[in-house]
Write a protein that holds these residues in place. Structure first.
Motif, PDB file in Angstrom:
ATOM      1  N   PRO A  20       0.848  -1.032  -0.134  1.00 20.88           N
ATOM      2  CA  PRO A  20      -0.118   0.095  -0.036  1.00 20.88           C
ATOM      3  C   PRO A  20       0.920   1.288   0.132  1.00 20.88           C
ATOM      4  O   PRO A  20       1.780   1.333   0.650  1.00 20.88           O
ATOM      5  CB  PRO A  20      -0.725  -0.068   1.308  1.00 20.88           C
ATOM      6  CG  PRO A  20      -0.704  -1.460   1.657  1.00 20.88           C
ATOM      7  CD  PRO A  20       0.676  -1.993   1.112  1.00 20.88           C
ATOM      8  N   THR A  21       0.462   2.264  -0.855  1.00 19.69           N
ATOM      9  CA  THR A  21       1.115   3.498  -0.743  1.00 19.69           C
ATOM     10  C   THR A  21       0.238   4.531  -0.371  1.00 19.69           C
ATOM     11  O   THR A  21      -0.817   4.949  -0.745  1.00 19.69           O
ATOM     12  CB  THR A  21       1.656   3.738  -2.203  1.00 19.69           C
ATOM     13  OG1 THR A  21       2.324   2.731  -2.582  1.00 19.69           O
ATOM     14  CG2 THR A  21       2.557   5.095  -2.279  1.00 19.69           C
ATOM     15  N   HIS A  22       0.991   5.609   0.514  1.00 20.28           N
ATOM     16  CA  HIS A  22       0.208   6.596   1.155  1.00 20.28           C
ATOM     17  C   HIS A  22       1.078   7.825   0.965  1.00 20.28           C
ATOM     18  O   HIS A  22       2.208   7.785   1.233  1.00 20.28           O
ATOM     19  CB  HIS A  22      -0.371   6.395   2.500  1.00 20.28           C
ATOM     20  CG  HIS A  22      -0.882   4.953   2.886  1.00 20.28           C
ATOM     21  ND1 HIS A  22      -2.173   4.954   2.757  1.00 20.28           N
ATOM     22  CD2 HIS A  22      -0.424   4.121   3.185  1.00 20.28           C
ATOM     23  CE1 HIS A  22      -2.492   3.708   2.934  1.00 20.28           C
ATOM     24  NE2 HIS A  22      -1.446   2.960   3.380  1.00 20.28           N
ATOM     25  N   ASP A  23       0.550   8.966   0.363  1.00 16.73           N
ATOM     26  CA  ASP A  23       0.976  10.068   0.213  1.00 16.73           C
ATOM     27  C   ASP A  23       0.998  10.931   1.593  1.00 16.73           C
ATOM     28  O   ASP A  23      -0.093  11.244   2.010  1.00 16.73           O
ATOM     29  CB  ASP A  23       0.291  11.055  -0.698  1.00 16.73           C
ATOM     30  CG  ASP A  23       1.114  12.151  -1.521  1.00 16.73           C
ATOM     31  OD1 ASP A  23       1.272  13.011  -0.383  1.00 16.73           O
ATOM     32  OD2 ASP A  23       1.351  12.200  -2.357  1.00 16.73           O
ATOM     33  N   GLU A  26      -0.840  14.065   1.737  1.00 19.76           N
ATOM     34  CA  GLU A  26      -2.232  13.652   2.064  1.00 19.76           C
ATOM     35  C   GLU A  26      -2.929  13.231   3.336  1.00 19.76           C
ATOM     36  O   GLU A  26      -3.727  13.773   3.846  1.00 19.76           O
ATOM     37  CB  GLU A  26      -2.806  12.828   1.081  1.00 19.76           C
ATOM     38  CG  GLU A  26      -2.976  13.256  -0.561  1.00 19.76           C
ATOM     39  CD  GLU A  26      -3.322  12.108  -1.296  1.00 19.76           C
ATOM     40  OE1 GLU A  26      -3.804  11.072  -0.795  1.00 19.76           O
ATOM     41  OE2 GLU A  26      -3.232  12.154  -2.701  1.00 19.76           O
ATOM     42  N   LEU A  27      -1.528  12.593   3.929  1.00 19.67           N
ATOM     43  CA  LEU A  27      -1.681  12.046   5.308  1.00 19.67           C
ATOM     44  C   LEU A  27      -1.953  13.301   6.394  1.00 19.67           C
ATOM     45  O   LEU A  27      -2.564  13.246   7.386  1.00 19.67           O
ATOM     46  CB  LEU A  27      -0.853  11.094   5.916  1.00 19.67           C
ATOM     47  CG  LEU A  27      -0.856   9.792   5.361  1.00 19.67           C
ATOM     48  CD1 LEU A  27       0.395   8.944   5.586  1.00 19.67           C
ATOM     49  CD2 LEU A  27      -2.039   8.884   5.790  1.00 19.67           C
ATOM     50  N   ILE A  36      -1.050   9.356  14.079  1.00 19.59           N
ATOM     51  CA  ILE A  36      -1.100   8.073  13.406  1.00 19.59           C
ATOM     52  C   ILE A  36      -1.366   7.073  14.413  1.00 19.59           C
ATOM     53  O   ILE A  36      -0.486   6.946  15.392  1.00 19.59           O
ATOM     54  CB  ILE A  36       0.041   7.522  12.619  1.00 19.59           C
ATOM     55  CG1 ILE A  36       0.354   8.419  11.354  1.00 19.59           C
ATOM     56  CG2 ILE A  36      -0.116   6.002  12.227  1.00 19.59           C
ATOM     57  CD1 ILE A  36       1.586   8.182  10.402  1.00 19.59           C
TER      58      ILE A  36
END
Length: 57
Positions: A20-23, A26-27, A36
């Motif tokens: 999974p890739t998360h920017d 954006e987070l 988190i």
């Protein structure tokens, strides 16, 4: 200190399913900080001025 090499091996092997890739921007909702949660622990993700990521408890 023991280093887990499984992530490196997975990223270098094209036959594995993509992680999974998360920017990070954006987070952080365009800012520089994001909370988190992992189970009952809260961590803070910070984007530095130099564009590095720091995760602290």
């Amino acid at each position: 200190m023991q280093i887990d090499t499984r992530l490196h091996a997975a990223s270098s092997d094209a036959t594995h399913t993509a992680l999974p890739t998360h920017d990070a921007v954006e987070l952080t909702n365009g800012g520089s900080l994001a909370n988190i949660r992992l189970d009952d622990q809260m961590y803070v993700l910070r984007i530095t001025r130099a564009g590095k990521l720091i995760l602290t408890k």
